[in-house]
Design a protein around this motif. Structure first.
Motif, PDB file in Angstrom:
ATOM      1  N   ILE A 259       0.735  -1.610   0.130  1.00 24.15           N
ATOM      2  CA  ILE A 259       0.150   0.190  -0.055  1.00 24.15           C
ATOM      3  C   ILE A 259       0.749   1.236  -0.378  1.00 24.15           C
ATOM      4  CG2 ILE A 259      -1.678   1.395   1.609  1.00 24.15           C
ATOM      5  CD1 ILE A 259      -2.982  -1.009  -0.094  1.00 24.15           C
ATOM      6  N   ARG A 260       2.048   1.070   0.676  1.00 27.57           N
ATOM      7  CA  ARG A 260       2.605   2.460   0.851  1.00 27.57           C
ATOM      8  C   ARG A 260       3.578   3.023  -0.162  1.00 27.57           C
ATOM      9  NH1 ARG A 260       6.657  -0.156   6.278  1.00 27.57           N
ATOM     10  NH2 ARG A 260       4.445  -0.218   7.042  1.00 27.57           N
ATOM     11  N   GLU A 261       3.312   1.513  -1.340  1.00 24.37           N
ATOM     12  CA  GLU A 261       4.616   1.651  -2.260  1.00 24.37           C
ATOM     13  C   GLU A 261       3.574   2.488  -3.343  1.00 24.37           C
ATOM     14  OE1 GLU A 261       7.642   2.628  -2.472  1.00 24.37           O
ATOM     15  OE2 GLU A 261       7.658   0.827  -4.458  1.00 24.37           O
ATOM     16  N   ALA A 262       2.034   1.892  -3.928  1.00 21.76           N
ATOM     17  CA  ALA A 262       0.761   2.458  -4.275  1.00 21.76           C
ATOM     18  C   ALA A 262       0.978   3.832  -4.192  1.00 21.76           C
ATOM     19  CB  ALA A 262       0.079   1.718  -3.690  1.00 21.76           C
ATOM     20  N   PHE A 263       1.178   4.412  -2.743  1.00 20.78           N
ATOM     21  CA  PHE A 263       0.345   6.003  -2.648  1.00 20.78           C
ATOM     22  C   PHE A 263       1.816   6.754  -2.628  1.00 20.78           C
ATOM     23  CE2 PHE A 263      -3.100   4.394  -0.190  1.00 20.78           C
ATOM     24  CZ  PHE A 263      -4.580   5.245   0.017  1.00 20.78           C
TER      25      PHE A 263
ATOM     26  N   TYR B 360      -6.825   7.391   4.039  1.00 20.06           N
ATOM     27  CA  TYR B 360      -4.974   7.819   3.608  1.00 20.06           C
ATOM     28  C   TYR B 360      -4.593   9.441   2.745  1.00 20.06           C
ATOM     29  CZ  TYR B 360      -5.139   3.098   6.158  1.00 20.06           C
ATOM     30  OH  TYR B 360      -4.992   2.398   7.052  1.00 20.06           O
ATOM     31  N   LEU B 361      -5.386   9.479   1.508  1.00 22.95           N
ATOM     32  CA  LEU B 361      -5.373  10.601   1.150  1.00 22.95           C
ATOM     33  C   LEU B 361      -5.253  12.373   1.228  1.00 22.95           C
ATOM     34  CD1 LEU B 361      -6.242   9.492  -2.659  1.00 22.95           C
ATOM     35  CD2 LEU B 361      -4.483   9.781  -1.979  1.00 22.95           C
ATOM     36  N   ASP B 362      -6.209  11.808   2.767  1.00 25.83           N
ATOM     37  CA  ASP B 362      -6.886  13.057   3.671  1.00 25.83           C
ATOM     38  C   ASP B 362      -4.978  13.168   4.055  1.00 25.83           C
ATOM     39  OD1 ASP B 362      -8.713  13.336   2.238  1.00 25.83           O
ATOM     40  OD2 ASP B 362     -10.066  12.879   3.817  1.00 25.83           O
TER      41      ASP B 362
END
Lengths: 368, 368
Positions: A259-263, B360-362
């Motif tokens: 998930i960290r990689e995607a963001f 998470y984007l927030d």
């Protein structure tokens, strides 16, 4: 003095927590530690006679720099490098310098390392402090990682806290204090206002990533606010490690890193080719680690965590006893002397991965 | 007749199971189904009045062809293609042709499809049989996948079983029977002895993989023994799907597919470059699906499972009602008429992924 007092909790709370502490013994010294955080006490909190050493608080993480960073800080932010090793707290208790791992266990190897740091003066003048830092380097019994200039193992301070309350020193004061006593520290990469940090951080993270480094910890100048953010290299490294022992590492551990990689890929606005390169590296970290493990077992070998440690022979014996006490199966693979020191390579055998891979290679049916 | 009799379990067992059945209604017909396998009854077992339709048994999987295949069979093996769609059982009950999904729910869309198969003759002569197969094709409300020659949706038989006992017909008898009634079937790829299957299978699987097909189901000739083995394309497809909705799909779902790739890469003795290619494709299936999802939410869109269905307007209304009854949130994105049929594109909204990505984007902090 009541046992609850050094912990800063009420007698009633302490009574409720009493059974949560695990009793242990280190070199004739009895102590108790808390394996999980509870009721305002951090995981790893230790009690030795009348002294408490608070656990090191978990550092929260953001998946996006913007608005994750400015949302959490309302003043200047010290950006320090997050090093890839294991967390240790060093404190002077009952006249002895002791090093505690994250969960509050006295580690004989880390204690021996701490003894060699020449920090008697630090504790003589600041007996109430715990010196917190990362133990790094390739000859490391927990998390081995190469750093330029670190041939074996080394300590890097990242915090100084009141050992009982856990209250941190302000960042500049802590760095000055460590410098004064010659204590090596994590690199300070800059102090910026929040919006400036948002602008600076991607380049800082990319530079760390290129060197295979782990990431950053951001702190408010009073030392109280903490936030971490990590590099793609760190995510990949963790994935490669987890998939080298696929049946021993949690599915959640893996998922979080993906998930960290995607963001990060989205926030860093990876070009199509950069994103493909990130995907390729990610796929290799996952697949090649697993195929290595399967092939090792297929050819009759044993998989596990392989570590090398170096030092005084008696200390290494204490370390192995300490690891076995924690339920680990240790296989000594190489044991030699070098420059008057003992150097041992050992394997922490991870049973599930060895067993499951063998089982599936034998054609056992999967019902899922 | 006692309610337990059609199920072939004792009255006592049935009494214990009674509460495990869920009551449902389809077009004026009351029925009960078992959502999980219990006490020798398969998941998806259905009771309608005095008739039972056994659930379709889970097909076990091997991670290695050798010795997984020869260990499980002691005679010739029919290798049939495993198609990528959804499992349906069609039976004639109370004078009606009904199609049940895996969990034993009557699906109005699949029932409409079954009605169009021209299988009245089959059930007239074999009323006690359930016709089991895969529903495939791009216009598919559950698992859409392209197959050459299938423009919308199609049925492919892979089993004929006694609807009450679940006893299968022998493979050749089943294939002849389906052929006799003009019922389309899954391709038969060969019948071989176990050792010969071990030799043939890698090439069969690689050919299927190159065409993006899912894999094979191996059966003993009496139809009782079943074993499945899947292609890299299937693993990647599943991973891409799961990571397009990362917070709605299970960590175990993902993990199992990664493991399959590792065992296959080792057993197929991938060259270094083939293995790197496999790793790259795996990494892309994971990362690019996730970044797409993050970017969709970032730009204000909604992620979910997008499907297109085509058919009689009333049937499609029943399908949407059916999906909503199961707790799904359906958003109609496009609704048009084409060649006298209604064609609807809809989204099954997956709430967790939309919410978590937004959170998470927030900049919401992750404590893990």
């Amino acid at each position: 003095m009541g046992e609850h007092e050094p912990l800063g909790v009420s007698r009633e709370t302490f009574e409720e927590l009493r059974d949560e502490f695990t009793e242990r013994r280190y070199d004739g010294l009895e102590y108790r530690h808390l394996s999980d955080g509870r009721r305002g006490l951090e995981r790893g909190t230790v009690l030795i006679a009348d002294t408490a050493v608070q656990g090191f608080p978990k550092v929260p993480r953001t998946l996006v720099i913007d608005p994750g960073v400015p949302d959490r800080f309302d003043g200047p932010i010290a950006v320090e490098e997050k090093l890839n090793g294991y967390n240790a707290r060093i404190a002077r208790v009952e006249g002895r310098t002791l090093a505690f791992t994250r969960s509050g266990i006295v580690c004989p190897y880390t204690t021996w390392l701490a003894d060699g740091l020449g920090i008697e003066g630090f504790f003589e003048h600041n007996p109430e402090y715990a010196l917190c830092g990362e133990v790094i380097g390739p000859e490391n019994p927990y998390t081995a990682h190469d750093y330029p200039g670190v041939d074996s193992i080394a300590f890097r301070a990242f915090d100084v806290r009141d050992r009982e309350t856990g209250e941190p020193l302000p960042v500049r004061e802590r760095r000055d204090l460590c410098e004064e006593y010659g204590i090596p520290q994590t690199p300070l990469l800059g102090i910026h206002e929040p919006r400036e940090t948002v602008r600076e951080l991607p380049a800082i993270v990319e530079a760390l990533d290129e060197e295979g480094r782990e990431g950053v910890v951001m702190k408010s100048l009073d030392g109280a606010g903490q936030l971490k953010y990590t590099t793609s290299a760190a995510h990949r490294g963790d994935l490669a490690f987890a998939f080298s022992l696929p049946f021993d590492y949690g599915r959640d551990f893996v998922f979080r890193r993906l998930i960290r990689e995607a963001f990060q890929s989205v926030e860093f606005e990876d070009s199509a080719s950069t994103r493909e390169e990130r995907a390729r590296a990610l796929g290799e970290a996952i697949l090649l680690s697993m195929t290595d493990a399967v092939e090792t077992v297929e050819s009759g070998g044993t998989v596990g965590e392989r570590h090398t440690v170096r030092g005084d022979s008696g200390v290494l014996e204490s370390l192995f006893e300490h690891l076995r006490d924690q339920g680990l199966t240790i296989e000594i693979e190489e044991d030699r002397r070098e420059d008057g020191e003992r150097v041992v390579t050992f394997l922490k055998r991870t049973q599930s991965t060895n067993d499951k891979i063998r089982t599936y290679l034998d054609g056992t049916i999967v019902r899922e």
